[in-house]
Write a protein that holds these residues in place. Structure first.
Motif, PDB file in Angstrom:
ATOM      1  N   ILE A  88      -6.911  13.603   4.396  1.00 16.97           N
ATOM      2  CA  ILE A  88      -6.485  14.551   3.359  1.00 16.97           C
ATOM      3  C   ILE A  88      -6.240  13.816   2.041  1.00 16.97           C
ATOM      4  O   ILE A  88      -6.555  14.330   0.967  1.00 16.97           O
ATOM      5  CB  ILE A  88      -5.227  15.324   3.831  1.00 16.97           C
ATOM      6  N   TYR A  89      -5.725  12.592   2.113  1.00 15.19           N
ATOM      7  CA  TYR A  89      -5.442  11.781   0.923  1.00 15.19           C
ATOM      8  C   TYR A  89      -6.713  11.350   0.190  1.00 15.19           C
ATOM      9  O   TYR A  89      -6.734  11.306  -1.034  1.00 15.19           O
ATOM     10  CB  TYR A  89      -4.632  10.553   1.338  1.00 15.19           C
ATOM     11  N   VAL A  90      -7.766  11.038   0.919  1.00 14.75           N
ATOM     12  CA  VAL A  90      -8.972  10.512   0.263  1.00 14.75           C
ATOM     13  C   VAL A  90      -9.872  11.598  -0.316  1.00 14.75           C
ATOM     14  O   VAL A  90     -10.730  11.297  -1.140  1.00 14.75           O
ATOM     15  CB  VAL A  90      -9.796   9.580   1.187  1.00 14.75           C
ATOM     16  N   VAL A  91      -9.692  12.837   0.098  1.00 22.15           N
ATOM     17  CA  VAL A  91     -10.484  13.940  -0.468  1.00 22.15           C
ATOM     18  C   VAL A  91      -9.859  14.318  -1.809  1.00 22.15           C
ATOM     19  O   VAL A  91      -8.686  14.686  -1.866  1.00 22.15           O
ATOM     20  CB  VAL A  91     -10.513  15.152   0.482  1.00 22.15           C
ATOM     21  N   PRO A  92     -10.605  14.218  -2.907  1.00 24.19           N
ATOM     22  CA  PRO A  92     -10.014  14.456  -4.228  1.00 24.19           C
ATOM     23  C   PRO A  92      -9.293  15.800  -4.377  1.00 24.19           C
ATOM     24  O   PRO A  92      -8.218  15.854  -4.973  1.00 24.19           O
ATOM     25  CB  PRO A  92     -11.212  14.372  -5.179  1.00 24.19           C
ATOM     26  N   SER A  93      -9.834  16.858  -3.819  1.00 28.85           N
ATOM     27  CA  SER A  93      -9.202  18.169  -4.012  1.00 28.85           C
ATOM     28  C   SER A  93      -7.900  18.330  -3.229  1.00 28.85           C
ATOM     29  O   SER A  93      -7.112  19.221  -3.524  1.00 28.85           O
ATOM     30  CB  SER A  93     -10.182  19.288  -3.643  1.00 28.85           C
ATOM     31  N   THR A  94      -7.660  17.483  -2.220  1.00 33.06           N
ATOM     32  CA  THR A  94      -6.435  17.574  -1.427  1.00 33.06           C
ATOM     33  C   THR A  94      -5.590  16.303  -1.503  1.00 33.06           C
ATOM     34  O   THR A  94      -4.661  16.131  -0.718  1.00 33.06           O
ATOM     35  CB  THR A  94      -6.777  17.870   0.049  1.00 33.06           C
ATOM     36  N   SER A  95      -5.903  15.436  -2.461  1.00 32.79           N
ATOM     37  CA  SER A  95      -5.249  14.130  -2.511  1.00 32.79           C
ATOM     38  C   SER A  95      -3.742  14.197  -2.754  1.00 32.79           C
ATOM     39  O   SER A  95      -2.989  13.389  -2.218  1.00 32.79           O
ATOM     40  CB  SER A  95      -5.910  13.246  -3.572  1.00 32.79           C
ATOM     41  N   VAL A  96      -3.284  15.169  -3.522  1.00 29.24           N
ATOM     42  CA  VAL A  96      -1.846  15.257  -3.799  1.00 29.24           C
ATOM     43  C   VAL A  96      -1.092  15.637  -2.525  1.00 29.24           C
ATOM     44  O   VAL A  96      -0.075  15.016  -2.196  1.00 29.24           O
ATOM     45  CB  VAL A  96      -1.557  16.252  -4.947  1.00 29.24           C
ATOM     46  N   ILE A  97      -1.571  16.625  -1.802  1.00 27.42           N
ATOM     47  CA  ILE A  97      -0.917  16.994  -0.540  1.00 27.42           C
ATOM     48  C   ILE A  97      -1.031  15.845   0.457  1.00 27.42           C
ATOM     49  O   ILE A  97      -0.111  15.594   1.235  1.00 27.42           O
ATOM     50  CB  ILE A  97      -1.440  18.321   0.040  1.00 27.42           C
ATOM     51  N   GLY A  98      -2.127  15.103   0.418  1.00 26.34           N
ATOM     52  CA  GLY A  98      -2.276  13.930   1.278  1.00 26.34           C
ATOM     53  C   GLY A  98      -1.235  12.874   0.972  1.00 26.34           C
ATOM     54  O   GLY A  98      -0.662  12.263   1.890  1.00 26.34           O
ATOM     55  N   ALA A  99      -0.959  12.652  -0.309  1.00 27.93           N
ATOM     56  CA  ALA A  99       0.079  11.681  -0.686  1.00 27.93           C
ATOM     57  C   ALA A  99       1.448  12.154  -0.215  1.00 27.93           C
ATOM     58  O   ALA A  99       2.272  11.350   0.234  1.00 27.93           O
ATOM     59  CB  ALA A  99       0.072  11.464  -2.196  1.00 27.93           C
ATOM     60  N   ILE A 100       1.706  13.447  -0.316  1.00 28.90           N
ATOM     61  CA  ILE A 100       2.981  13.988   0.165  1.00 28.90           C
ATOM     62  C   ILE A 100       3.097  13.778   1.675  1.00 28.90           C
ATOM     63  O   ILE A 100       4.146  13.341   2.178  1.00 28.90           O
ATOM     64  CB  ILE A 100       3.105  15.479  -0.208  1.00 28.90           C
ATOM     65  N   LEU A 101       2.028  14.070   2.403  1.00 25.93           N
ATOM     66  CA  LEU A 101       2.041  13.881   3.857  1.00 25.93           C
ATOM     67  C   LEU A 101       2.199  12.411   4.231  1.00 25.93           C
ATOM     68  O   LEU A 101       2.947  12.070   5.154  1.00 25.93           O
ATOM     69  CB  LEU A 101       0.768  14.457   4.473  1.00 25.93           C
ATOM     70  N   LEU A 102       1.504  11.526   3.529  1.00 22.94           N
ATOM     71  CA  LEU A 102       1.647  10.094   3.799  1.00 22.94           C
ATOM     72  C   LEU A 102       3.049   9.603   3.483  1.00 22.94           C
ATOM     73  O   LEU A 102       3.576   8.725   4.171  1.00 22.94           O
ATOM     74  CB  LEU A 102       0.608   9.288   3.009  1.00 22.94           C
ATOM     75  N   THR A 103       3.673  10.175   2.456  1.00 18.95           N
ATOM     76  CA  THR A 103       5.049   9.812   2.139  1.00 18.95           C
ATOM     77  C   THR A 103       5.972  10.160   3.308  1.00 18.95           C
ATOM     78  O   THR A 103       6.843   9.371   3.685  1.00 18.95           O
ATOM     79  CB  THR A 103       5.519  10.529   0.857  1.00 18.95           C
ATOM     80  N   GLY A 104       5.769  11.334   3.883  1.00 20.99           N
ATOM     81  CA  GLY A 104       6.553  11.713   5.057  1.00 20.99           C
ATOM     82  C   GLY A 104       6.286  10.803   6.240  1.00 20.99           C
ATOM     83  O   GLY A 104       7.213  10.398   6.951  1.00 20.99           O
ATOM     84  N   TYR A 105       5.030  10.465   6.456  1.00 22.44           N
ATOM     85  CA  TYR A 105       4.670   9.581   7.564  1.00 22.44           C
ATOM     86  C   TYR A 105       5.316   8.203   7.385  1.00 22.44           C
ATOM     87  O   TYR A 105       5.907   7.657   8.315  1.00 22.44           O
ATOM     88  CB  TYR A 105       3.144   9.456   7.662  1.00 22.44           C
ATOM     89  N   VAL A 106       5.215   7.665   6.177  1.00 26.67           N
ATOM     90  CA  VAL A 106       5.805   6.354   5.894  1.00 26.67           C
ATOM     91  C   VAL A 106       7.332   6.435   5.989  1.00 26.67           C
ATOM     92  O   VAL A 106       7.989   5.497   6.445  1.00 26.67           O
ATOM     93  CB  VAL A 106       5.336   5.833   4.514  1.00 26.67           C
ATOM     94  N   GLY A 107       7.904   7.565   5.582  1.00 24.59           N
ATOM     95  CA  GLY A 107       9.344   7.747   5.718  1.00 24.59           C
ATOM     96  C   GLY A 107       9.783   7.664   7.174  1.00 24.59           C
ATOM     97  O   GLY A 107      10.819   7.059   7.489  1.00 24.59           O
ATOM     98  N   GLY A 108       8.999   8.253   8.056  1.00 18.18           N
ATOM     99  CA  GLY A 108       9.296   8.146   9.479  1.00 18.18           C
ATOM    100  C   GLY A 108       9.210   6.706   9.966  1.00 18.18           C
ATOM    101  O   GLY A 108      10.025   6.259  10.781  1.00 18.18           O
ATOM    102  N   ALA A 109       8.236   5.971   9.463  1.00 17.84           N
ATOM    103  CA  ALA A 109       8.110   4.559   9.834  1.00 17.84           C
ATOM    104  C   ALA A 109       9.312   3.765   9.325  1.00 17.84           C
ATOM    105  O   ALA A 109       9.827   2.885  10.026  1.00 17.84           O
ATOM    106  CB  ALA A 109       6.816   3.980   9.270  1.00 17.84           C
ATOM    107  N   ILE A 110       9.775   4.085   8.121  1.00 20.20           N
ATOM    108  CA  ILE A 110      10.941   3.393   7.566  1.00 20.20           C
ATOM    109  C   ILE A 110      12.163   3.627   8.453  1.00 20.20           C
ATOM    110  O   ILE A 110      12.881   2.689   8.811  1.00 20.20           O
ATOM    111  CB  ILE A 110      11.200   3.847   6.112  1.00 20.20           C
ATOM    112  N   VAL A 111      12.401   4.877   8.831  1.00 26.62           N
ATOM    113  CA  VAL A 111      13.550   5.193   9.682  1.00 26.62           C
ATOM    114  C   VAL A 111      13.440   4.494  11.032  1.00 26.62           C
ATOM    115  O   VAL A 111      14.421   3.954  11.551  1.00 26.62           O
ATOM    116  CB  VAL A 111      13.684   6.722   9.855  1.00 26.62           C
ATOM    117  N   THR A 112      12.242   4.482  11.592  1.00 29.33           N
ATOM    118  CA  THR A 112      12.036   3.834  12.886  1.00 29.33           C
ATOM    119  C   THR A 112      12.362   2.347  12.807  1.00 29.33           C
ATOM    120  O   THR A 112      13.033   1.794  13.689  1.00 29.33           O
ATOM    121  CB  THR A 112      10.584   4.038  13.358  1.00 29.33           C
TER     122      THR A 112
END
Length: 122
Positions: free
Chosen positions: A61-85
């Motif tokens: 989702i991040y690499v597709v230009p039309s959905t890149s912003v939502i992809g960055a938001i989703l990756l932020t959540g994913y990385v946030g989970g990794a940080i907490v872990t």
């Protein structure tokens, strides 16, 4: 912003996408190191494939230009989970924080929609 900055953002985003795709592939394939890492972090091995699929989906989702912003938001959540872990087991999180920041920096440099929302003052 100039063409050089746009390309810098594309290269940065591409490198991050490759890194995260490799991480997802390792989860999907498994292996001793991955299973040991899950055990060390207190995660059940049954989460390995779902987390790999989730990570790969976020990257796509991040690499597709039309959905890149939502992809960055989703990756932020994913990385946030990794940080907490990692915080939960007293491991450093500098890499994960840097990863999250670079996701947004790469997107900011390549995405004109973000430049209008977050203008940098000179």
């Amino acid at each position: 912003m100039g063409t050089k900055l746009i390309w810098a953002g594309r290269v940065m985003s591409g490198l991050l996408a490759c890194l995260l795709t490799m991480s997802a592939a390792m989860k999907l394939v498994g292996g001793r190191e991955v299973i040991e890492g899950f055990a060390r972090m207190g995660l059940p091995e049954s989460l390995r494939v779902p987390l790999g699929v989730l990570e790969l989906a976020c990257v796509l989702i991040y690499v597709v230009p039309s959905t890149s912003v939502i992809g960055a938001i989703l990756l932020t959540g994913y990385v946030g989970g990794a940080i907490v872990t990692h915080l939960r087991i007293d491991e450093p999180v500098v890499f994960q924080i840097a990863l999250g920041l670079l996701v947004w920096l790469g997107l900011y440099l390549r995405e004109s929609r973000l430049k209008s929302l977050l203008p940098l003052r000179t």
